[in-house]
Design a protein around this motif. Structure first.
Motif, short mmCIF file in Angstrom:
data_model
loop_
_atom_site.label_atom_id
_atom_site.label_comp_id
_atom_site.label_asym_id
_atom_site.label_seq_id
_atom_site.Cartn_x
_atom_site.Cartn_y
_atom_site.Cartn_z
N CYS A 477 0.82 -1.21 0.00
CA CYS A 477 0.00 0.00 0.00
C CYS A 477 0.86 1.26 0.00
O CYS A 477 1.99 1.26 0.46
N THR A 493 -3.66 0.98 -3.06
CA THR A 493 -3.32 -0.43 -2.87
C THR A 493 -2.79 -1.04 -4.16
O THR A 493 -2.71 -0.39 -5.20
N GLY A 494 -2.46 -2.35 -4.07
CA GLY A 494 -2.09 -3.11 -5.25
C GLY A 494 -0.63 -3.04 -5.62
O GLY A 494 -0.28 -3.19 -6.79
N PHE A 532 -5.85 1.43 -7.42
CA PHE A 532 -5.37 0.05 -7.36
C PHE A 532 -4.35 -0.12 -8.48
O PHE A 532 -4.65 0.13 -9.65
N TYR A 533 -3.15 -0.60 -8.13
CA TYR A 533 -2.04 -0.57 -9.07
C TYR A 533 -1.51 -1.94 -9.47
O TYR A 533 -0.35 -2.07 -9.80
N ALA A 539 -4.73 -6.17 -3.13
CA ALA A 539 -5.82 -5.28 -3.54
C ALA A 539 -6.58 -4.73 -2.34
O ALA A 539 -7.09 -3.60 -2.37
N ARG A 541 -9.52 -5.37 -1.17
CA ARG A 541 -10.90 -5.00 -1.46
C ARG A 541 -11.65 -6.24 -1.93
O ARG A 541 -11.05 -7.19 -2.44
N LYS A 544 -12.64 -8.66 -5.78
CA LYS A 544 -11.36 -8.34 -6.36
C LYS A 544 -11.54 -7.50 -7.62
O LYS A 544 -12.49 -7.71 -8.39
N TYR A 548 -6.74 -2.58 -13.39
CA TYR A 548 -5.90 -1.76 -12.54
C TYR A 548 -5.83 -0.34 -13.09
O TYR A 548 -6.16 -0.08 -14.25
#
Length: 782
Positions: A477, A493-494, A532-533, A539, A541, A544, A548
């Motif tokens: 994160c 996130t991500g 979200f990356y 993630a 979340r 899902k 991205y």
């Protein structure tokens, strides 16, 4: 590259890295290891065991009891000496004294030490000495009479209204822990005492006052003898631990629960109370083993909280190295004192500048140093050791000339209480971040935005998925901490291994991420709140995500298929060019590559609500894996710092360097913009018109990646998505601007693409050659 081959290469690189570290450490005439903290004397020639870490060391700690237990945020304090080794481990999440031991120092293992991450216990330091006492993971103080852990997972601190770690004071070789339980302020001084060659661990506690009774967990055992001495209520025994209460407040009493837990019950405290708990290992079922320690004097911990004697009085001098002024940019080296008397391993994780141009710089093994004399010549540099024992501080920020260091456990505000040039109070600014035991879960970089809020990035377990190691709430994160330190929140996130970030002059936030599972190639993100990356395992979340947020640009592993010229395989941090003394790139972004020791000029543009960028490599070489970048307000030049701690092409363990603008003409690209008919390139110098208009002097290729669970991605044709390889892009026409500084490359059917490479071979108007490889990402065409 298939994932199996990548793992073989990774293992080979890890072996070579560890071997190179062992070779570098094997130097003649090692310093007497007995003078250093947490060493292993039989391995004292190894670099990580030679280092003096100071009176405490913060890390995730493997516990000898209970089996497989880990203290995720452990402060190990040395309380013995060379003749009688002893230490304690304090859990800053749970405010419990996790263990006290004697006879052996802490065994140092893990990535920052011996370079390994052997599961399950080899990825972190471990306690090997005989235990005087130990406790299981859980609250160290009750809330009322309740010891039930209120947390939803095993990671993160107790609620602040239950208990809160406030930091520690250093006074010579002594350490005073500061925390609160409810509304009660507590200072605790760990120590040890030797009587007739038998050693006990001590806990001297000062309670300011409390509005109600308190209960402290002192020790636990798996059954065995348990009793409170009938003739002396100050003595107790539980299993192999005997305890004595010295100068206990009136009404204090031992409590043994189920024959397994030893508590100290304390009444409400109306005025400051100071008492000592003595703990000793015993094989007897009575309290006689500890009785002889009950007369040990009691020192008020508060007297040690105002700044102590200087621990590192000698400032070290070095001479910097200036690069040649042959080109527009040159690399100078701020030479570090690698051969220092404390054997401090100078691998740099973060740095920033004071208002007067001095620098504070942190090392991976826990130090912070102050560097003075940073001027044009660099010929009179001074290094002063300022702080020690931090938990892998890979980020540092100075606010109002106060140093904030980012470790895996917290942001620490370092205070010099008596103004002697050394930190005396390691104040907890915010410690709400979760920490698991995974070696890969670094906290990276530390930035502040235009509002004064702090930002950092948090790594994830190696593969970034639940299938490798459990994922905690903050793994993968971008984290935000309010400017007063009171609140930590997940901002985006991500992410997998986001080794670096930046905050821009207009509130921009960027971060990098490194190629790996769910990350087809390294990337630079322009971060938005809630974004979200790409790394599905982080993630955070439900459900899902199915897509991205696009990166600002992808960073290719190789520029040309089959080439050994790696562009980037492990990205570092970024910085915005706010200086007007650093050539023609003011307001642009620069980015670093840790893996290839490279510096990139990033040219960003916005198309509607999308951002995208191209980048070009500066023709410069660096000594180590660079990953932190700052502009010095005193001279307006760019400074870089980094280390060699995992895979990198860097040759040195660490380096602090300056990229200085010499004033000579910059021959490079200035900007690039995607148009609905093609791409416009703007250069720093007017071009020779004939070469600029010749299509033979340009070449464009493009390709995509696949977003999958695989480790990285091959490069795929845009026209044939399942075919590996690049597509050649047609240039229909070229238009040179009247001033000769821009060219418009007309590209039929230009469309979004993950990766494009534009090769140019031109001349400036005065005949200087210009050969560039420009990489870019197109997220949107106007």
């Amino acid at each position: 590259m298939p994932i199996q081959r990548k793992f073989v290469i990774a293992i080979a690189l890890l072996f070579l890295l560890t071997a190179s570290q062992l070779h570098a450490a094997d130097q003649p005439n090692p310093v007497d290891a007995s003078s250093f903290l947490f060493n292993r004397p039989h391995e004292s020639r190894q670099r990580w065991n030679q280092m003096d870490y100071g009176p405490f060391l913060t890390a995730s700690i493997t516990m000898p009891w209970p089996k497989d237990a880990i203290t995720f945020k452990g402060i190990c304090v040395r309380v013995g000496d060379a003749s009688h080794e002893a230490g304690v481990c304090f859990d800053t999440d749970l405010l419990r004294m996790a263990a006290g031991w004697t006879q052996k120092p802490l065994e140092l293992m893990g990535t920052p030490f011996d370079g390994t991450h052997r599961p399950p216990e080899g990825s972190r330091p471990a306690i090997r000495g005989p235990l005087s006492f130990a406790t299981r993971p859980g609250p160290g103080w009750a809330k009322g009479d309740d010891f039930k852990d209120p947390r939803s997972s095993q990671w993160g601190p107790l609620p602040a209204d239950w208990a809160k770690y406030r930091g520690l004071y250093v006074h010579g070789d002594q350490v005073v822990l500061s925390y609160t339980v409810g509304d009660c302020k507590i200072l605790e001084l760990p120590g040890s005492v030797v009587v007739d060659d038998k050693q006990a661990i001590t806990r001297t506690i000062r309670i300011e006052k409390s509005s109600g009774p308190l209960t402290l967990l002192v020790a636990e055992a798996d059954g065995g003898p348990a009793n409170v001495d009938a003739g002396d209520k100050s003595l107790a025994v539980l299993g192999n631990t005997a305890a004595a209460l010295v100068r206990g407040p009136a009404g204090a009493a031992w409590e043994i629960v189920d024959g397994k837990r030893l508590h100290l019950k304390l009444p409400a405290i109306a005025a400051p109370a100071i008492f000592k708990i003595v703990l000793v290992k015993t094989d007897k079922a009575d309290t006689s083993a500890v009785a002889g320690f009950a007369k040990d004097p009691v020192v008020d911990p508060e007297t040690l909280t105002h700044g102590g004697p200087v621990r590192y009085p000698q400032a070290l001098s070095t001479h910097g190295e200036l690069g040649k002024d042959d080109n527009a940019y040159t690399v100078d080296t701020v030479t570090s004192p690698e051969d220092n008397q404390w054997k401090s391993w100078l691998r740099f994780g973060g740095f920033d500048f004071f208002s007067d141009g001095r620098a504070a710089i942190s090392t991976w093994n826990g130090d912070v140093w102050i560097v003075s004399g940073i001027d044009a010549k660099l010929d009179k540099l001074t290094w002063k050791r300022y702080a020690t024992g931090l938990f892998q501080p890979l980020g540092l920020k100075i606010v109002n000339d106060v140093v904030y260091a980012l470790g895996r456990d917290q942001i620490t505000r370092l205070q010099d209480l008596n103004k002697d040039g050394e930190a005396d109070f390691y104040e907890t600014f915010n410690n709400d971040v979760t920490v698991t035991a995974n070696f890969h879960e670094f906290c990276f970089d530390l930035q502040t935005d235009t509002n004064g809020d702090f930002f950092f990035t948090k790594g994830a377990p190696l593969l970034g998925t639940q299938e490798f190691d459990p994922i905690a709430a903050n793994n993968g994160c971008v984290m935000k901490v309010s400017k007063d330190g009171s609140k930590l929140e997940v901002y985006a996130t991500g992410l997998r291994a986001p080794n670096g970030s930046s905050t821009g002059p207009h509130g921009e936030i960027t971060c990098s991420d490194n190629e790996g599972i769910w990350t087809p190639s390294s990337r630079i993100n322009l971060v938005k709140q809630g974004g979200f990356y790409g790394c599905m395992g982080t993630a955070h979340r439900d459900p899902k995500p199915t897509r991205y947020d696009n990166p600002l640009c992808w960073l290719p592993h190789n520029g040309v298929p089959g080439s050994h010229d790696v562009i980037d395989n492990s990205s570092g941090g970024q910085a915005w060019i706010t200086s007007d003394k650093w050539g023609p790139f003011t307001n642009d972004l620069i980015a670093t590559s840790y893996g290839t020791c490279s510096l990139f000029h990033v040219m960003m543009e916005r198309v509607g609500d999308e951002a995208q960028a191209g980048f070009v490599k500066f023709p410069l070489s660096f000594a180590t894996g660079i990953m932190r970048a700052r502009f010095n307000p005193a001279d307006g030049q760019l400074y870089l710092a980094g280390l060699k701690g995992w895979q990198t092409s860097g040759g040195r363990d660490g380096a602090f360097q300056r990229v200085r603008y010499t004033g000579k003409p910059v021959v490079s690209i200035q900007a690039m913009h995607v148009k609905h008919t093609g791409i416009e390139l703007t250069f720093t110098q007017p071009l020779e018109t004939a070469t600029a208009a010749d299509a033979n002097n340009y070449g464009i290729e493009q390709w995509n990646y696949k977003w999958t669970k695989e480790y990285g991605s091959p490069e795929f044709s845009v026209k044939e998505p399942n075919k590996k390889g690049h597509d050649t892009v047609e240039i229909k026409s070229i238009t040179v601007s009247p001033d000769g500084k821009s060219v418009m490359l007309e590209i039929p059917e230009i469309a979004p693409v993950m990766q494009m490479m534009i090769k140019v071979k031109l001349k400036t108007a005065d005949g200087a050659p210009m050969k560039l490889d420009i990489f870019n990402t197109i997220n949107r065409v106007p």
